[in-house]
Design a protein around this motif. Sequence first.
Motif, PDB file in Angstrom:
ATOM      1  N   UNK A 167     -29.774 -39.222 -25.339  1.00 30.93           N
ATOM      2  CA  UNK A 167     -28.635 -37.769 -25.745  1.00 30.93           C
ATOM      3  C   UNK A 167     -28.795 -37.593 -26.826  1.00 30.93           C
ATOM      4  N   UNK A 168     -27.615 -36.944 -27.102  1.00 31.14           N
ATOM      5  CA  UNK A 168     -27.247 -36.365 -28.879  1.00 31.14           C
ATOM      6  C   UNK A 168     -25.763 -35.267 -28.234  1.00 31.14           C
ATOM      7  N   UNK A 169     -25.635 -35.723 -29.842  1.00 28.76           N
ATOM      8  CA  UNK A 169     -24.058 -34.911 -29.966  1.00 28.76           C
ATOM      9  C   UNK A 169     -24.012 -34.807 -30.813  1.00 28.76           C
ATOM     10  N   UNK A 170     -23.124 -33.561 -31.582  1.00 26.17           N
ATOM     11  CA  UNK A 170     -22.910 -33.811 -33.140  1.00 26.17           C
ATOM     12  C   UNK A 170     -21.143 -33.661 -32.765  1.00 26.17           C
ATOM     13  N   UNK A 171     -19.907 -34.028 -33.470  1.00 22.98           N
ATOM     14  CA  UNK A 171     -18.755 -34.822 -33.065  1.00 22.98           C
ATOM     15  C   UNK A 171     -18.333 -33.103 -33.618  1.00 22.98           C
ATOM     16  N   UNK A 172     -17.719 -32.226 -33.234  1.00 23.81           N
ATOM     17  CA  UNK A 172     -17.219 -30.821 -33.933  1.00 23.81           C
ATOM     18  C   UNK A 172     -16.017 -30.486 -33.276  1.00 23.81           C
ATOM     19  N   UNK A 173     -14.712 -30.470 -33.791  1.00 24.18           N
ATOM     20  CA  UNK A 173     -13.537 -29.015 -32.765  1.00 24.18           C
ATOM     21  C   UNK A 173     -14.643 -27.963 -32.435  1.00 24.18           C
ATOM     22  N   UNK A 174     -14.687 -27.598 -31.468  1.00 21.86           N
ATOM     23  CA  UNK A 174     -14.858 -26.897 -30.107  1.00 21.86           C
ATOM     24  C   UNK A 174     -15.177 -25.364 -30.976  1.00 21.86           C
ATOM     25  N   UNK A 175     -13.873 -24.681 -31.542  1.00 24.33           N
ATOM     26  CA  UNK A 175     -13.549 -24.010 -32.158  1.00 24.33           C
ATOM     27  C   UNK A 175     -14.073 -23.756 -33.784  1.00 24.33           C
ATOM     28  N   UNK A 176     -15.261 -24.786 -34.023  1.00 27.89           N
ATOM     29  CA  UNK A 176     -16.006 -25.047 -35.474  1.00 27.89           C
ATOM     30  C   UNK A 176     -17.304 -24.523 -34.958  1.00 27.89           C
ATOM     31  N   UNK A 177     -17.794 -24.605 -33.865  1.00 31.46           N
ATOM     32  CA  UNK A 177     -19.562 -25.034 -33.054  1.00 31.46           C
ATOM     33  C   UNK A 177     -19.711 -22.758 -33.045  1.00 31.46           C
ATOM     34  N   UNK A 178     -21.273 -23.216 -32.974  1.00 33.44           N
ATOM     35  CA  UNK A 178     -21.977 -21.902 -32.613  1.00 33.44           C
ATOM     36  C   UNK A 178     -22.862 -22.092 -31.917  1.00 33.44           C
TER      37      UNK A 178
END
Length: 255
Positions: free
Chosen positions: A92-103
């Motif tokens: 698994x993998x993730x990048x912790x970022x507020x959803x509205x700043x993701x693409x």
Amino acid sequence: MKGLNGKVAIVTGGGSGIGEAIVLRLAEEGCKVALFDINGAAAEQVAAKASSAAGSVTPFIADITNMDAVEAAVAQVEETLGPIWMLVNNAGWDQITPFLKTTPELWQKIINLNLYGPIHMHAAVCKRMAERNAGRVINVASDAGRVGTSHEAVYSACKGGTIAFGKSIARELARNNVLVNSVCPGPTDTPAMAAVAGTGEEAQKWKDSMARGIPLRRMGKADDYAGIIAFLGSDDADYITGQTISVSGGLTMHG
């Protein structure tokens, strides 16, 4: 654990963190472990650590986001090690970022690994298990998939989807004696966590703050999960399927 000695087990993402702990524990139990990881050097290092275990660890470079690659790797495992008894979907993998700043590009990367990856593995492995009327699947999900997590919306959706998918497959394959369960880690101090949180004083303050919210007053360690996963793959868990088990120091307590 009863019944694990000599059994073939695949562990995805076994080159570090929770995956490494699972690989080493299953090797200690006498399993012939197929370690799937995209990082060949890391996989080789884990295999070397298990050289004195009762079982064995064989590294396979496998991109679980690619169905053709998964099919080829699974076929190679059965040809090399024998019939697969146990599948642990851990990668698994993730990048912790507020959803509205993701693409959308980031969403797709997260979905490909955390949702499509386990689906690909189920498709390739479970059909073989079903033909033999024997097998165990343990999905390493996350409490993020049960309660949600700020700044991990798409990852949480993938983990929730994996839990629901696993329950559905558990129902479909119960008649074939293929048991499917999910284990949900809580916050865990691993290299992946360090890559997200960083190191140094501020990172330690953040970890300490998180630990204060956990009833057992500490973050999880990679070794905290290997035992329950070995249990679910063993004969001791012959009457358990379709379950979701949180291992989170009491942070989430589900009935």
